[in-house]
Enzyme design. Structure first.
Site, PDB file in Angstrom:
ATOM      1  N   ASP A 188       0.824  -1.201   0.000  1.00 35.05           N
ATOM      2  CA  ASP A 188       0.000   0.000   0.000  1.00 35.05           C
ATOM      3  C   ASP A 188       0.866   1.264   0.000  1.00 35.05           C
ATOM      4  O   ASP A 188       1.619   1.506   0.944  1.00 35.05           O
ATOM      5  CB  ASP A 188      -0.899  -0.015   1.249  1.00 35.05           C
ATOM      6  CG  ASP A 188      -2.149   0.817   1.066  1.00 35.05           C
ATOM      7  OD1 ASP A 188      -2.094   1.803   0.318  1.00 35.05           O
ATOM      8  OD2 ASP A 188      -3.181   0.483   1.678  1.00 35.05           O
ATOM      9  N   ASP A 189       0.747   2.060  -1.055  1.00 34.98           N
ATOM     10  CA  ASP A 189       1.413   3.371  -1.153  1.00 34.98           C
ATOM     11  C   ASP A 189       2.936   3.288  -1.220  1.00 34.98           C
ATOM     12  O   ASP A 189       3.628   4.237  -0.853  1.00 34.98           O
ATOM     13  CB  ASP A 189       1.026   4.267   0.036  1.00 34.98           C
ATOM     14  CG  ASP A 189      -0.437   4.682   0.014  1.00 34.98           C
ATOM     15  OD1 ASP A 189      -1.134   4.337  -0.953  1.00 34.98           O
ATOM     16  OD2 ASP A 189      -0.875   5.344   0.964  1.00 34.98           O
ATOM     17  N   CYS A 247      -6.549   3.771  -3.391  1.00 36.66           N
ATOM     18  CA  CYS A 247      -6.702   2.380  -2.941  1.00 36.66           C
ATOM     19  C   CYS A 247      -7.898   1.636  -3.526  1.00 36.66           C
ATOM     20  O   CYS A 247      -7.745   0.596  -4.163  1.00 36.66           O
ATOM     21  CB  CYS A 247      -6.811   2.349  -1.416  1.00 36.66           C
ATOM     22  SG  CYS A 247      -5.423   3.084  -0.535  1.00 36.66           S
ATOM     23  N   LYS A 283      -5.780  -5.963   3.936  1.00 32.94           N
ATOM     24  CA  LYS A 283      -6.693  -4.820   3.803  1.00 32.94           C
ATOM     25  C   LYS A 283      -7.711  -5.059   2.683  1.00 32.94           C
ATOM     26  O   LYS A 283      -7.330  -5.297   1.543  1.00 32.94           O
ATOM     27  CB  LYS A 283      -5.858  -3.564   3.525  1.00 32.94           C
ATOM     28  CG  LYS A 283      -6.657  -2.332   3.110  1.00 32.94           C
ATOM     29  CD  LYS A 283      -5.724  -1.160   2.891  1.00 32.94           C
ATOM     30  CE  LYS A 283      -6.419  -0.003   2.205  1.00 32.94           C
ATOM     31  NZ  LYS A 283      -5.532   1.168   2.046  1.00 32.94           N
ATOM     32  N   HIS A 306     -11.001  -2.889   1.913  1.00 37.14           N
ATOM     33  CA  HIS A 306     -11.274  -1.559   1.361  1.00 37.14           C
ATOM     34  C   HIS A 306     -12.165  -1.593   0.126  1.00 37.14           C
ATOM     35  O   HIS A 306     -12.003  -0.788  -0.810  1.00 37.14           O
ATOM     36  CB  HIS A 306      -9.951  -0.830   1.045  1.00 37.14           C
ATOM     37  CG  HIS A 306     -10.051   0.654   1.244  1.00 37.14           C
ATOM     38  ND1 HIS A 306      -9.071   1.537   0.863  1.00 37.14           N
ATOM     39  CD2 HIS A 306     -11.038   1.409   1.786  1.00 37.14           C
ATOM     40  CE1 HIS A 306      -9.418   2.767   1.175  1.00 37.14           C
ATOM     41  NE2 HIS A 306     -10.615   2.716   1.733  1.00 37.14           N
TER      42      HIS A 306
END
Length: 278
Positions: free
Chosen positions: A28-29, A67, A121, A123
């Site tokens: 993530d990121d 995301c 995650k 999301h």
């Protein structure tokens, strides 16, 4: 990417040879220059580098800028605008998500005989149970439904909403996971993935989707790992580096578990960031 995976399953699987296992690491990121196989001298990532060295680096593989659209596209093979997820991220208390009428990659793979597990995650919405992972093709889910939370307490605050967002779901049995307070999420996600691999039946192909919480905000690394980055003078950058290290260590553990079980040579591993990056 889901369509390519299904084509690979059909091409590689046969009556004489079972379909390959599939493991997806989604970080993530993660920044483009935050991995050493792209030339970073600040943050060594030997386990991620191994995947690049022994695999194929897709230099024209693009993802969405945030995301929720990236994850929806990955899970369905559809452009986010077709999913109604193109504008923003799904946050707590928002009454929408990945529409249930879209068939997901794990649903396709379960029909092809795979065991399907997700760790990390989600999301993609959770305002109704039908929007949660184990209703969307995964046999088990261990992780959090939202987009961001504390790495140690596993709680999330969005506006006036505050509470635990950590779950250990099996099928239709959705259970909050209360017993992980004080445990770093990247580590416990890697531990759970290893346990799934160790318990996998040898006659059943595995699909493991592991979207790490790292290295998304908040900036929460492990203090004891700061000693590995004396060359980084910025405190915030050094903490970020410990988050990257935790993800790299976790990937190393999981690949080692595949090797130990004799599964690695029959496994397709995909590694990507959800917002740009590698």
């Amino acid at each position: 990417m889901p369509i390519l995976l299904l084509c690979a399953v059909l091409a590689l699987g046969s009556a004489a040879r079972p379909p390959p296992n599939i493991v997806i690491f989604l970080v993530d990121d993660l920044g483009f220059n935050d991995v050493s196989f792209h030339g970073s001298t600040q943050i060594p990532t030997p386990n991620i580098d191994r995947l690049a060295r022994e695999g194929t680096v897709l230099t024209r593989h693009y993802v969405q800028p945030i995301c929720t659209p990236s994850r929806g596209a990955l899970l369905t093979g559809q452009y986010p605008i077709r999913l109604g997820l193109q504008h923003d991220t799904v946050e707590a208390m928002m009454p929408y998500g990945l529409p249930p009428h879209f068939t997901t990659l794990p649903q396709h793979l379960r029909r092809a005989g795979y065991s399907t597990h997700m760790v990390g995650k989600w999301h993609q919405g959770f305002f109704k149970k039908e929007y949660t992972p184990t209703y969307r093709g995964f046999e088990t889910f261990f992780g959090f439904y939202g987009g961001s939370e504390d790495y140690w307490t596993h709680t999330e605050q969005f506006g006036e909403a505050y509470g635990l967002d950590f779950h250990d779901d099996v099928g239709t049995d959705l259970k909050p996971a209360w017993d992980y307070f004080g445990n770093y999420s990247t580590d416990i996600f890697a531990d759970r993935a290893v346990k799934i691999i160790q318990s996998q039946h040898e006659d059943t192909p595995l699909f493991l989707y592991l979207p790490f919480q790292g290295v998304h905000a908040p900036l929460q690394g492990k203090s004891e790992d700061q000693k590995f980055f004396p060359q980084i003078w910025s405190d915030s950058r050094r903490y970020y580096a410990t988050q990257v290290k935790a993800v790299d260590d976790g990937i190393g553990m999981i690949v080692h578990a595949l090797e130990t079980r004799g599964m690695l040579d029959d496994t397709i591993i995909l590694f990507s960031s959800d917002n740009g990056g590698p």
